[in-house]
Design a protein around this motif. Structure first.
Motif, PDB file in Angstrom:
ATOM      1  N   HIS A   1     -17.692  29.255  -4.781  1.00 19.78           N
ATOM      2  CA  HIS A   1     -17.249  27.880  -4.981  1.00 19.78           C
ATOM      3  C   HIS A   1     -15.909  27.916  -5.695  1.00 19.78           C
ATOM      4  O   HIS A   1     -15.850  27.909  -6.923  1.00 19.78           O
ATOM      5  N   ARG A   2     -14.855  27.956  -4.900  1.00 16.89           N
ATOM      6  CA  ARG A   2     -13.524  28.094  -5.479  1.00 16.89           C
ATOM      7  C   ARG A   2     -13.043  26.782  -6.076  1.00 16.89           C
ATOM      8  O   ARG A   2     -12.340  26.774  -7.083  1.00 16.89           O
ATOM      9  N   VAL A   3     -13.408  25.666  -5.447  1.00 16.92           N
ATOM     10  CA  VAL A   3     -12.991  24.347  -5.938  1.00 16.92           C
ATOM     11  C   VAL A   3     -14.250  23.605  -6.417  1.00 16.92           C
ATOM     12  O   VAL A   3     -15.176  23.370  -5.633  1.00 16.92           O
ATOM     13  N   ILE A   4     -14.246  23.268  -7.699  1.00 19.47           N
ATOM     14  CA  ILE A   4     -15.411  22.614  -8.310  1.00 19.47           C
ATOM     15  C   ILE A   4     -14.972  21.274  -8.871  1.00 19.47           C
ATOM     16  O   ILE A   4     -14.026  21.210  -9.670  1.00 19.47           O
ATOM     17  N   VAL A   5     -15.647  20.223  -8.452  1.00 20.23           N
ATOM     18  CA  VAL A   5     -15.387  18.877  -8.954  1.00 20.23           C
ATOM     19  C   VAL A   5     -16.476  18.545  -9.981  1.00 20.23           C
ATOM     20  O   VAL A   5     -17.671  18.689  -9.696  1.00 20.23           O
ATOM     21  N   VAL A   6     -16.042  18.138 -11.157  1.00 19.61           N
ATOM     22  CA  VAL A   6     -16.971  17.735 -12.216  1.00 19.61           C
ATOM     23  C   VAL A   6     -16.886  16.217 -12.364  1.00 19.61           C
ATOM     24  O   VAL A   6     -15.787  15.689 -12.610  1.00 19.61           O
ATOM     25  N   THR A   7     -18.051  15.533 -12.200  1.00 19.11           N
ATOM     26  CA  THR A   7     -18.065  14.069 -12.267  1.00 19.11           C
ATOM     27  C   THR A   7     -19.318  13.610 -12.994  1.00 19.11           C
ATOM     28  O   THR A   7     -20.161  14.412 -13.408  1.00 19.11           O
ATOM     29  N   SER A   8     -19.439  12.308 -13.127  1.00 16.99           N
ATOM     30  CA  SER A   8     -20.604  11.692 -13.776  1.00 16.99           C
ATOM     31  C   SER A   8     -20.788  10.298 -13.211  1.00 16.99           C
ATOM     32  O   SER A   8     -20.005   9.851 -12.364  1.00 16.99           O
ATOM     33  N   SER A   9     -21.834   9.590 -13.692  1.00 15.89           N
ATOM     34  CA  SER A   9     -22.093   8.240 -13.184  1.00 15.89           C
ATOM     35  C   SER A   9     -21.200   7.214 -13.845  1.00 15.89           C
ATOM     36  O   SER A   9     -20.729   6.269 -13.191  1.00 15.89           O
ATOM     37  N   ALA A  10     -20.972   7.339 -15.150  1.00  8.95           N
ATOM     38  CA  ALA A  10     -20.218   6.349 -15.905  1.00  8.95           C
ATOM     39  C   ALA A  10     -19.356   7.063 -16.944  1.00  8.95           C
ATOM     40  O   ALA A  10     -19.586   8.240 -17.266  1.00  8.95           O
ATOM     41  N   PRO A  11     -18.351   6.388 -17.462  1.00 13.48           N
ATOM     42  CA  PRO A  11     -17.519   6.999 -18.497  1.00 13.48           C
ATOM     43  C   PRO A  11     -18.327   7.304 -19.763  1.00 13.48           C
ATOM     44  O   PRO A  11     -19.332   6.662 -20.037  1.00 13.48           O
ATOM     45  N   GLY A  12     -17.847   8.305 -20.537  1.00 12.34           N
ATOM     46  CA  GLY A  12     -18.472   8.625 -21.808  1.00 12.34           C
ATOM     47  C   GLY A  12     -19.642   9.570 -21.727  1.00 12.34           C
ATOM     48  O   GLY A  12     -20.330   9.772 -22.734  1.00 12.34           O
ATOM     49  N   GLU A  13     -19.904  10.159 -20.566  1.00 10.89           N
ATOM     50  CA  GLU A  13     -21.036  11.067 -20.440  1.00 10.89           C
ATOM     51  C   GLU A  13     -20.647  12.524 -20.722  1.00 10.89           C
ATOM     52  O   GLU A  13     -21.531  13.389 -20.731  1.00 10.89           O
ATOM     53  N   GLY A  14     -19.362  12.798 -20.937  1.00 13.38           N
ATOM     54  CA  GLY A  14     -18.949  14.155 -21.322  1.00 13.38           C
ATOM     55  C   GLY A  14     -18.505  15.030 -20.179  1.00 13.38           C
ATOM     56  O   GLY A  14     -18.489  16.260 -20.319  1.00 13.38           O
ATOM     57  N   LYS A  15     -18.077  14.454 -19.057  1.00 11.18           N
ATOM     58  CA  LYS A  15     -17.640  15.278 -17.929  1.00 11.18           C
ATOM     59  C   LYS A  15     -16.345  16.031 -18.253  1.00 11.18           C
ATOM     60  O   LYS A  15     -16.158  17.188 -17.843  1.00 11.18           O
ATOM     61  N   SER A  16     -15.460  15.396 -18.999  1.00  7.63           N
ATOM     62  CA  SER A  16     -14.197  16.074 -19.357  1.00  7.63           C
ATOM     63  C   SER A  16     -14.465  17.244 -20.293  1.00  7.63           C
ATOM     64  O   SER A  16     -13.842  18.315 -20.175  1.00  7.63           O
ATOM     65  N   THR A  17     -15.383  17.075 -21.242  1.00 11.78           N
ATOM     66  CA  THR A  17     -15.747  18.178 -22.140  1.00 11.78           C
ATOM     67  C   THR A  17     -16.353  19.326 -21.353  1.00 11.78           C
ATOM     68  O   THR A  17     -16.040  20.513 -21.595  1.00 11.78           O
ATOM     69  N   VAL A  18     -17.254  19.011 -20.402  1.00 16.57           N
ATOM     70  CA  VAL A  18     -17.860  20.058 -19.578  1.00 16.57           C
ATOM     71  C   VAL A  18     -16.796  20.760 -18.733  1.00 16.57           C
ATOM     72  O   VAL A  18     -16.796  22.008 -18.602  1.00 16.57           O
ATOM     73  N   SER A  19     -15.879  19.982 -18.161  1.00 18.18           N
ATOM     74  CA  SER A  19     -14.826  20.584 -17.319  1.00 18.18           C
ATOM     75  C   SER A  19     -13.977  21.563 -18.129  1.00 18.18           C
ATOM     76  O   SER A  19     -13.719  22.705 -17.698  1.00 18.18           O
ATOM     77  N   ALA A  20     -13.551  21.152 -19.310  1.00 14.78           N
ATOM     78  CA  ALA A  20     -12.668  22.001 -20.117  1.00 14.78           C
ATOM     79  C   ALA A  20     -13.388  23.260 -20.576  1.00 14.78           C
ATOM     80  O   ALA A  20     -12.862  24.393 -20.446  1.00 14.78           O
ATOM     81  N   ASN A  21     -14.582  23.138 -21.114  1.00 12.49           N
ATOM     82  CA  ASN A  21     -15.294  24.306 -21.624  1.00 12.49           C
ATOM     83  C   ASN A  21     -15.740  25.232 -20.503  1.00 12.49           C
ATOM     84  O   ASN A  21     -15.755  26.462 -20.674  1.00 12.49           O
ATOM     85  N   LEU A  22     -16.142  24.663 -19.329  1.00 15.14           N
ATOM     86  CA  LEU A  22     -16.471  25.517 -18.191  1.00 15.14           C
ATOM     87  C   LEU A  22     -15.240  26.272 -17.704  1.00 15.14           C
ATOM     88  O   LEU A  22     -15.332  27.453 -17.302  1.00 15.14           O
TER      89      LEU A  22
END
Length: 746
Positions: free
Chosen positions: A549-570
């Motif tokens: 999986h060379r291209v990974i999209v990280v998303t969520s249902s609504a804002p504030g669920e921590g998708k940006s934190t998960v993206s950065a740390n991953l």
């Protein structure tokens, strides 16, 4: 277009190993309740304290009881007790007595006797206003069955109650405090009075018992007097009827000149019997004379010789004598005729003798026949005379009998009236003599003693019941709130509902700055968090062994669920093994530049697509990984991402990096994620624990699956590990247990 839920269900058909088993998990329910134990106990404590205050504010009620025995007793006033209904009738009789004990007349008697209209517990003029109306607070609960005193009539105009109104209200209030309880199948009954004043309660109970007995005696006395009055009036009527009957009897005797009817009847009957016997003899004699007379009459025309042969004539002694003389004379004539001739003197003398004998016989026969005729006539006359005498005697006897019947009828009427009169006279004397000695049908077995302990309110029971009700209400409310809470609380919900694996969980961290959250893995200040990121990295790598999986999209249902934190740390975790690029594709609410403190105006993805900046200008390196921020926020992010230039830029980036991680907008906010997912090999869906609703996740995932987007796994973010363990959820398989002690609660 099909709904997202239907798409998810259709995509999962044939993938679940077995149907969902709807069973009640008692352990889970217990853990839910146990988690809220302090809230439930607080509710129980508050309700208990309020109940204690209410219970101790209620006036205690004492119960005094007197025991009576009610015996069935028939009335002795008259022989026709049904006139007054005083005869006992089993259970109906006892039930009637019980109702009499609860009657208003008896209650009024006790109210007057004890002067309860001036008692502070009953007199509405002495009722104080309560400082706190606990009854109103508790919803008018009937703890002690005390009915408030109310006055009838319209008193809104300000006029005070009259004495009659006060007496009526006190009587009704007192009746509400009376209870009558039969003791089993016996004739004993307990008369109970409930009052706040124990001494007055005992007095009232004893007054009820004694008043019932006195009222029964008074009722019997009144009944006796009523019966005596009635009998006096009735006795006068009977005396008049007896006098009239005696007068009619005496008048009849005088009119018929009767002295001794029985003697006259006896003499007449004897005469009638003698006449009857003589008439029978006369009839027999007349029949015999008539028979002889008929024989004589039948032979009269045949000559006297034939008459002489009639048995009645032939049997006469003289006829037989003359017959013998004629026979001798005839025999002499026949003898001489053989010796002498017809003219012989002897023959003539003999013939003369025979003629004389025949003439004598003839004369005698005629005399006998005449005697028979006379006897017959005498017999007929005698019979007629006796028949006339018999008829006269019989008529006289019948007349006497009719008078006797009438006399007896009048005598019976006199005797009946005299018997009834004597009976009423005797009963009247008995009633008058014993009217004051009537005994009641009830007596007191046990007098009421002054109660020492109140019967209401039952403080311990009320407090215990209130605490149990509060406890039950708290438990039910907790389970109801937990049932209504449709947020994602554990990994099993995601995997069972959506059939998509959970790549890992991230623990709830202490409140930190955005920059600190984005660098948590790189800084390695939280071992548990770092281990959780490594677990997610392992899941991402292993899920794409054959097709990385060379291209990974990280998303969520609504804002504030921590998708940006998960993206950065991953990205930092993958950057330890590969060349990684982190792209902030959330062109509406970018966060990468703020998290890593890029200078204001730093170009990013929007500038790169628009051609206002080069790739080298947009790429920023942070702790060994390359990053591209969002850049200047464009007015049309979706058109910019769907442009051919973005596709060319993305193809160029794929040639330079082994792994590209895209931080995309939430699925329920905009449709940018669906567009970005078309360039990706994998989508990681971030869900905030105990915050994101399951239907919201289902709609977001369904939208992606509808567009054939490969959703490879979930990341359950901000999990309160300690709280989850209290609920019974275990997440030990997703991170290192050795780092658990470093978890900080928010």
């Amino acid at each position: 277009m099909e709904s997202n839920t239907h798409i998810i269900e259709r995509s999962l058909i044939g993938q679940r190993p077995e149907a969902v088993d709807y069973e009640i998990d008692l352990l889970k329910l217990w853990r839910t309740v146990w988690h809220r134990k302090w809230s439930i106990l607080s509710l129980v404590l508050v309700v208990t304290m309020v109940t204690i205050l209410a219970v101790f504010a209620i006036t205690p009620i004492y119960r005094a009881a007197a025991t009576l025995i009610i015996e069935e007793k028939t009335a002795k006033v008259l022989s026709i007790e049904q006139v007054y209904g005083a005869e006992g009738a089993g259970s109906e009789y006892l039930q009637t007595q019980f109702e009499l004990l609860k009657s208003r007349a008896l209650a009024e008697r006790v109210v007057r006797q004890l002067n309860l209209t001036t008692h502070s517990e009953f007199d509405p003029r002495q009722q104080p206003e309560p400082l706190i109306d606990f009854r109103g607070v508790l919803g008018h609960l009937d703890f002690n069955k005390v009915v408030p005193v109310t006055l009838p009539g319209d008193l809104e105009a300000g006029d005070g109650p009259t004495e009659a109104q006060i007496f009526d209200s006190v009587t009704r209030a007192f009746m509400d405090r009376i209870s009558v309880e039969p003791q089993g199948r016996s004739q004993l009954v307990r008369v109970q009075v409930d009052m706040s004043d124990p001494h007055t309660a005992a007095l009232a109970a004893n007054a009820m018992a004694n008043g019932f007995i006195e009222s029964q005696l008074e009722a019997r006395m009144e009944m006796s007097m009523t019966a005596a009055n009635w009998m006096n009036s009735r006795l006068g009527e009977l005396r008049t009827k007896l006098k009239d009957a005696e007068d009619r009897l005496q008048a009849f005797r005088e009119a018929e000149n009767l002295v001794d009817v029985k003697g006259v009847v006896t003499i007449s009957a004897a005469e009638l019997s003698s006449t009857s016997d003589r008439m029978i003899d006369a009839r027999r004699q007349r029949a015999e004379a008539e028979s002889q007379y008929r024989q004589v009459q039948a032979m009269r025309s045949s000559g006297w010789q034939r008459l002489a042969s009639v048995p009645a004539v032939l049997g006469h002694p003289l006829i037989q004598q003359f017959k013998a003389e004629e026979a001798r004379a005839r025999a002499k004539v026949e003898e001489l005729s053989r010796r002498y001739g017809a003219r012989h003197p002897s023959m003539e003398a003999a013939r003369s003798e025979l003629s004389a004998a025949s003439a004598s016989l003839r004369g005698q026969v005629e005399q006998v026949v005449a005697g028979i005729e006379r006897n017959y006539q005498l017999a007929v006359a005698n019979e007629g005379s006796l028949q006339a005498s018999f008829n006269a005697n019989k008529s006289q006897i019948q007349n006497i009998s009719r008078k006797e019947f009438k006399l007896r009828e009048l005598q019976r009427e006199v005797d009946a009236n005299r018997a009834v009169y004597d009976t009423f006279m005797t009963r009247l004397k008995e009633t008058t003599a014993t009217s004051d000695l009537e005994s009641a049908n009830a007596r007191v077995v046990d007098l009421a003693a002054v109660p020492t302990a109140p019967i209401a309110p039952k403080k311990t029971q009320i407090i215990a019941v209130a605490a149990l009700i509060a406890l039950g209400f708290g438990v039910v409310l907790t389970l109801l709130l937990d049932k209504l809470n449709n947020t994602v609380k554990n990994t099993e919900q995601l995997e069972s509902r959506l059939n998509i694996p959970v790549l890992g969980i991230l623990p709830l961290l202490k409140r930190k700055q955005r920059s600190q959250l984005a660098r948590m893995f790189a800084a390695d200040t939280d071992k548990c968090f770092s281990e959780a990121i490594r677990t997610i990295r392992t899941g991402v790598v292993l899920s794409g062994v054959d097709n990385p999986h060379r291209v990974i999209v990280v998303t969520s249902s609504a804002p504030g669920e921590g998708k940006s934190t998960v993206s950065a740390n991953l990205a930092f975790a993958l950057g330890q093994m590969e060349r990684v690029l982190l792209i902030d594709a959330d062109l509406r609410r970018p966060s990468l530049a703020r998290s890593f403190e890029f200078p204001v105006g730093t170009p990013g993805l929007a500038n790169l697509i628009a051609g206002t900046a080069t790739l080298e200008d947009c790429i920023k390196q942070v702790d060994g990984i390359d990053m591209i921020g969002a850049g200047s926020v464009p007015p049309n992010p979706l058109e910019l991402l769907s442009s051919p230039r973005f596709a060319k830029v993305f193809e160029a980036l794929k040639g330079k990096y082994e792994r590209i991680i895209i931080d995309s907008p939430p699925t329920q906010a905009v449709s940018d994620t669906v567009l970005l997912a078309t360039f990706a090999n994998s989508v990681i869906y971030v869900v905030k624990s105990a915050a994101t609703a399951v239907p919201l996740v289902e709609r977001g995932v369904g939208q992606l699956l509808q567009n054939n987007v490969p959703v490879n796994g979930f990341v359950l973010n901000q999990v309160d590990i300690k709280k989850a363990k209290r609920y019974g959820y275990s997440y030990g398989g997703y991170y290192d247990y050795y780092g658990y002690s470093n978890i900080k609660q928010v």
